[in-house]
Design a protein around this motif. Structure first.
Motif, PDB file in Angstrom:
ATOM      1  N   LEU A   1      -7.066 -28.133  96.968  1.00 20.69           N
ATOM      2  CA  LEU A   1      -6.561 -29.290  96.245  1.00 20.69           C
ATOM      3  C   LEU A   1      -6.778 -29.107  94.732  1.00 20.69           C
ATOM      4  O   LEU A   1      -5.895 -29.402  93.938  1.00 20.69           O
ATOM      5  N   GLU A   2      -7.957 -28.587  94.383  1.00 22.12           N
ATOM      6  CA  GLU A   2      -8.250 -28.386  92.969  1.00 22.12           C
ATOM      7  C   GLU A   2      -7.322 -27.344  92.354  1.00 22.12           C
ATOM      8  O   GLU A   2      -6.834 -27.503  91.236  1.00 22.12           O
ATOM      9  N   ARG A   3      -7.043 -26.308  93.115  1.00 25.27           N
ATOM     10  CA  ARG A   3      -6.137 -25.259  92.636  1.00 25.27           C
ATOM     11  C   ARG A   3      -4.720 -25.802  92.471  1.00 25.27           C
ATOM     12  O   ARG A   3      -4.021 -25.461  91.517  1.00 25.27           O
ATOM     13  N   GLN A   4      -4.307 -26.656  93.390  1.00 28.47           N
ATOM     14  CA  GLN A   4      -2.980 -27.247  93.302  1.00 28.47           C
ATOM     15  C   GLN A   4      -2.858 -28.137  92.054  1.00 28.47           C
ATOM     16  O   GLN A   4      -1.849 -28.096  91.351  1.00 28.47           O
ATOM     17  N   LEU A   5      -3.890 -28.896  91.756  1.00 28.16           N
ATOM     18  CA  LEU A   5      -3.887 -29.720  90.554  1.00 28.16           C
ATOM     19  C   LEU A   5      -3.848 -28.858  89.291  1.00 28.16           C
ATOM     20  O   LEU A   5      -3.162 -29.185  88.317  1.00 28.16           O
ATOM     21  N   LEU A   6      -4.564 -27.750  89.323  1.00 27.63           N
ATOM     22  CA  LEU A   6      -4.562 -26.827  88.193  1.00 27.63           C
ATOM     23  C   LEU A   6      -3.169 -26.230  87.977  1.00 27.63           C
ATOM     24  O   LEU A   6      -2.682 -26.149  86.844  1.00 27.63           O
ATOM     25  N   LEU A   7      -2.515 -25.844  89.073  1.00 33.00           N
ATOM     26  CA  LEU A   7      -1.168 -25.287  88.973  1.00 33.00           C
ATOM     27  C   LEU A   7      -0.169 -26.330  88.482  1.00 33.00           C
ATOM     28  O   LEU A   7       0.728 -26.018  87.687  1.00 33.00           O
ATOM     29  N   GLN A   8      -0.308 -27.567  88.928  1.00 31.99           N
ATOM     30  CA  GLN A   8       0.577 -28.639  88.459  1.00 31.99           C
ATOM     31  C   GLN A   8       0.387 -28.883  86.970  1.00 31.99           C
ATOM     32  O   GLN A   8       1.356 -29.096  86.233  1.00 31.99           O
ATOM     33  N   ASN A   9      -0.855 -28.830  86.525  1.00 31.32           N
ATOM     34  CA  ASN A   9      -1.139 -29.026  85.105  1.00 31.32           C
ATOM     35  C   ASN A   9      -0.539 -27.897  84.274  1.00 31.32           C
ATOM     36  O   ASN A   9       0.030 -28.130  83.204  1.00 31.32           O
ATOM     37  N   GLN A  10      -0.657 -26.673  84.753  1.00 31.37           N
ATOM     38  CA  GLN A  10      -0.067 -25.531  84.047  1.00 31.37           C
ATOM     39  C   GLN A  10       1.453 -25.665  83.977  1.00 31.37           C
ATOM     40  O   GLN A  10       2.062 -25.372  82.945  1.00 31.37           O
ATOM     41  N   MET A  11       2.066 -26.101  85.071  1.00 33.50           N
ATOM     42  CA  MET A  11       3.519 -26.274  85.099  1.00 33.50           C
ATOM     43  C   MET A  11       3.946 -27.355  84.103  1.00 33.50           C
ATOM     44  O   MET A  11       4.935 -27.190  83.379  1.00 33.50           O
ATOM     45  N   ARG A  12       3.200 -28.435  84.037  1.00 32.51           N
ATOM     46  CA  ARG A  12       3.514 -29.513  83.093  1.00 32.51           C
ATOM     47  C   ARG A  12       3.377 -29.019  81.649  1.00 32.51           C
ATOM     48  O   ARG A  12       4.210 -29.330  80.797  1.00 32.51           O
ATOM     49  N   GLU A  13       2.344 -28.238  81.368  1.00 38.90           N
ATOM     50  CA  GLU A  13       2.164 -27.687  80.024  1.00 38.90           C
ATOM     51  C   GLU A  13       3.299 -26.733  79.663  1.00 38.90           C
ATOM     52  O   GLU A  13       3.769 -26.731  78.522  1.00 38.90           O
ATOM     53  N   ARG A  14       3.744 -25.929  80.616  1.00 41.45           N
ATOM     54  CA  ARG A  14       4.858 -25.013  80.361  1.00 41.45           C
ATOM     55  C   ARG A  14       6.145 -25.783  80.095  1.00 41.45           C
ATOM     56  O   ARG A  14       6.932 -25.411  79.226  1.00 41.45           O
ATOM     57  N   GLN A  15       6.385 -26.847  80.868  1.00 46.22           N
ATOM     58  CA  GLN A  15       7.579 -27.658  80.651  1.00 46.22           C
ATOM     59  C   GLN A  15       7.545 -28.319  79.272  1.00 46.22           C
ATOM     60  O   GLN A  15       8.558 -28.367  78.575  1.00 46.22           O
ATOM     61  N   THR A  16       6.388 -28.798  78.874  1.00 42.83           N
ATOM     62  CA  THR A  16       6.242 -29.411  77.553  1.00 42.83           C
ATOM     63  C   THR A  16       6.479 -28.378  76.462  1.00 42.83           C
ATOM     64  O   THR A  16       7.158 -28.658  75.468  1.00 42.83           O
ATOM     65  N   ALA A  17       5.938 -27.178  76.634  1.00 43.41           N
ATOM     66  CA  ALA A  17       6.140 -26.115  75.652  1.00 43.41           C
ATOM     67  C   ALA A  17       7.621 -25.735  75.560  1.00 43.41           C
ATOM     68  O   ALA A  17       8.139 -25.510  74.459  1.00 43.41           O
ATOM     69  N   MET A  18       8.305 -25.690  76.685  1.00 42.92           N
ATOM     70  CA  MET A  18       9.738 -25.391  76.685  1.00 42.92           C
ATOM     71  C   MET A  18      10.518 -26.495  75.984  1.00 42.92           C
ATOM     72  O   MET A  18      11.460 -26.214  75.236  1.00 42.92           O
ATOM     73  N   GLN A  19      10.137 -27.724  76.207  1.00 40.01           N
ATOM     74  CA  GLN A  19      10.825 -28.839  75.572  1.00 40.01           C
ATOM     75  C   GLN A  19      10.630 -28.798  74.049  1.00 40.01           C
ATOM     76  O   GLN A  19      11.578 -29.014  73.294  1.00 40.01           O
ATOM     77  N   ILE A  20       9.431 -28.496  73.609  1.00 46.94           N
ATOM     78  CA  ILE A  20       9.166 -28.391  72.174  1.00 46.94           C
ATOM     79  C   ILE A  20       9.950 -27.228  71.577  1.00 46.94           C
ATOM     80  O   ILE A  20      10.553 -27.355  70.505  1.00 46.94           O
ATOM     81  N   ALA A  21       9.980 -26.100  72.264  1.00 43.72           N
ATOM     82  CA  ALA A  21      10.726 -24.936  71.772  1.00 43.72           C
ATOM     83  C   ALA A  21      12.219 -25.249  71.682  1.00 43.72           C
ATOM     84  O   ALA A  21      12.881 -24.893  70.694  1.00 43.72           O
ATOM     85  N   TRP A  22      12.759 -25.928  72.694  1.00 46.17           N
ATOM     86  CA  TRP A  22      14.174 -26.295  72.679  1.00 46.17           C
ATOM     87  C   TRP A  22      14.455 -27.251  71.520  1.00 46.17           C
ATOM     88  O   TRP A  22      15.459 -27.105  70.815  1.00 46.17           O
ATOM     89  N   THR A  23      13.569 -28.216  71.307  1.00 47.28           N
ATOM     90  CA  THR A  23      13.754 -29.183  70.229  1.00 47.28           C
ATOM     91  C   THR A  23      13.730 -28.496  68.874  1.00 47.28           C
ATOM     92  O   THR A  23      14.537 -28.809  67.994  1.00 47.28           O
ATOM     93  N   ARG A  24      12.825 -27.548  68.688  1.00 47.28           N
ATOM     94  CA  ARG A  24      12.757 -26.829  67.416  1.00 47.28           C
ATOM     95  C   ARG A  24      14.020 -26.008  67.179  1.00 47.28           C
ATOM     96  O   ARG A  24      14.519 -25.926  66.055  1.00 47.28           O
ATOM     97  N   GLU A  25      14.532 -25.397  68.229  1.00 45.62           N
ATOM     98  CA  GLU A  25      15.770 -24.622  68.093  1.00 45.62           C
ATOM     99  C   GLU A  25      16.946 -25.551  67.783  1.00 45.62           C
ATOM    100  O   GLU A  25      17.769 -25.255  66.918  1.00 45.62           O
ATOM    101  N   PHE A  26      17.021 -26.674  68.486  1.00 46.85           N
ATOM    102  CA  PHE A  26      18.079 -27.645  68.241  1.00 46.85           C
ATOM    103  C   PHE A  26      17.995 -28.184  66.815  1.00 46.85           C
ATOM    104  O   PHE A  26      19.015 -28.412  66.166  1.00 46.85           O
ATOM    105  N   LEU A  27      16.781 -28.380  66.335  1.00 41.84           N
ATOM    106  CA  LEU A  27      16.578 -28.924  64.995  1.00 41.84           C
ATOM    107  C   LEU A  27      17.147 -27.996  63.928  1.00 41.84           C
ATOM    108  O   LEU A  27      17.669 -28.464  62.908  1.00 41.84           O
ATOM    109  N   LYS A  28      17.076 -26.701  64.138  1.00 44.78           N
ATOM    110  CA  LYS A  28      17.655 -25.758  63.174  1.00 44.78           C
ATOM    111  C   LYS A  28      19.154 -25.998  63.017  1.00 44.78           C
ATOM    112  O   LYS A  28      19.669 -26.093  61.907  1.00 44.78           O
ATOM    113  N   TYR A  29      19.847 -26.100  64.150  1.00 44.84           N
ATOM    114  CA  TYR A  29      21.292 -26.288  64.107  1.00 44.84           C
ATOM    115  C   TYR A  29      21.660 -27.693  63.629  1.00 44.84           C
ATOM    116  O   TYR A  29      22.583 -27.866  62.836  1.00 44.84           O
ATOM    117  N   PHE A  30      20.960 -28.695  64.108  1.00 47.06           N
ATOM    118  CA  PHE A  30      21.273 -30.059  63.707  1.00 47.06           C
ATOM    119  C   PHE A  30      20.940 -30.276  62.237  1.00 47.06           C
ATOM    120  O   PHE A  30      21.656 -31.004  61.544  1.00 47.06           O
TER     121      PHE A  30
END
Length: 81
Positions: A1-30
């Protein structure tokens, strides 16, 4: 259970990092689009002597500010809080 929570947290952090990266790229063009639009609308307002031509700059500036806050500001931290 603890490992599953750790993996979920890592996945959430990766999704957040991807969202920030996408926003920064979009900001250049916009940001480029906003700059060109602001220059063009200002030239049009001067040429036509009508300040109403500049009205589209207002909502575009709000979008630019939101995207900047999302990519480089503290928006995600405020949302988490």
């Amino acid at each position: 259970l603890e490992r599953q929570l750790l993996l979920q947290n890592q996945m959430r952090e990766r999704q957040t990092a991807m969202q920030i990266a996408w926003t920064r790229e979009f900001l250049k063009y916009f940001g480029t689009f906003f700059g060109l639009a602001a220059i063009g609308l200002t030239a049009g307002a001067i040429r036509k002597k009508n300040l109403g031509v500049l009205l589209p700059v207002v909502p575009l500036s709000f979008i630019l500010a939101y995207q900047y806050d999302m990519g480089y500001g503290t928006l995600l931290q405020r949302i988490k809080g």
